[in-house]
Design an enzyme around this catalytic site. Structure first.
Site, mmCIF file in Angstrom:
data_model
loop_
_atom_site.group_PDB
_atom_site.id
_atom_site.type_symbol
_atom_site.label_atom_id
_atom_site.label_comp_id
_atom_site.label_asym_id
_atom_site.label_seq_id
_atom_site.Cartn_x
_atom_site.Cartn_y
_atom_site.Cartn_z
ATOM 1 N N LEU A 60 0.842 -1.193 0.000
ATOM 2 C CA LEU A 60 0.000 0.000 0.000
ATOM 3 C C LEU A 60 0.881 1.247 0.000
ATOM 4 C CD1 LEU A 60 -2.780 -0.804 2.611
ATOM 5 C CD2 LEU A 60 -2.761 -1.208 0.164
ATOM 6 N N PRO A 61 0.412 2.312 -0.675
ATOM 7 C CA PRO A 61 1.193 3.567 -0.693
ATOM 8 C C PRO A 61 0.991 4.377 0.583
ATOM 9 C CG PRO A 61 -0.771 3.811 -2.045
ATOM 10 C CD PRO A 61 -0.768 2.388 -1.533
ATOM 11 N N CYS A 62 1.393 3.793 1.701
ATOM 12 C CA CYS A 62 1.188 4.443 3.003
ATOM 13 C C CYS A 62 1.999 5.722 3.141
ATOM 14 C CB CYS A 62 1.552 3.481 4.127
ATOM 15 S SG CYS A 62 0.424 2.098 4.270
ATOM 16 N N HIS A 63 3.035 5.873 2.320
ATOM 17 C CA HIS A 63 3.846 7.097 2.399
ATOM 18 C C HIS A 63 3.061 8.307 1.914
ATOM 19 C CE1 HIS A 63 4.290 5.564 -1.686
ATOM 20 N NE2 HIS A 63 4.632 6.778 -2.076
#
Length: 113
Positions: A60-63
């Site tokens: 997931l693109p949690c950044h």
DNA sequence: AGAGTGACTCATA
DNA sequence: CTATGAGCCACTC
């Protein structure tokens, strides 16, 4: 479908809802914990979104999830400089003070139910 | 079952 | 502008 373990797509699961929205954040944009909480109908659950992030599955693109001031996660989360590096590669605009320029790149998730 | 936790946000000083 | 305190609430163990 009903099991004792974690479910990826259970709509009753707040974390699952968070993950579904995070997957939709476009590269070059970010959103905030509070916006995710609001979109899921829990405007005061921003802190819970943080909990979801800390336990998020890989991939997931949690950044792309930051706080409402445009500040990044603590360095130990992604590693020193990693989150900022990823966001800069994606073209996210930063202010001189190191915060993200949310006026230019805040992505607001479509409200769910 | 229930107390503890926290990648937050808001109000206040 | 920065700092600190309190409220928040789904999830963990």
């Amino acid at each position: 479908m009903g099991h004792n373990g974690r479910m990826e797509h259970d709509k009753r699961d707040f974390y699952g809802g968070v993950y579904a929205l995070v997957k939709r954040i476009p590269a070059g944009y970010v959103t905030t914990y509070g916006q995710l909480a609001l979109a899921l109908g829990r405007p005061r659950a921003s802190r819970i979104v943080g909990g979801a992030m800390s336990r998020a599955p890989q991939g997931l693109p949690c950044h792309r999830v930051v706080n409402r001031l445009g500040e990044l996660s603590p360095p130990e989360v992604f590693g020193p400089g990693v989150q900022k590096g990823l966001l800069m590669l994606e073209g996210v605009p930063f202010l001189k003070d190191g915060r993200i320029d949310l006026k230019r790149c805040l992505w607001i998730p479509k409200k769910e139910i």
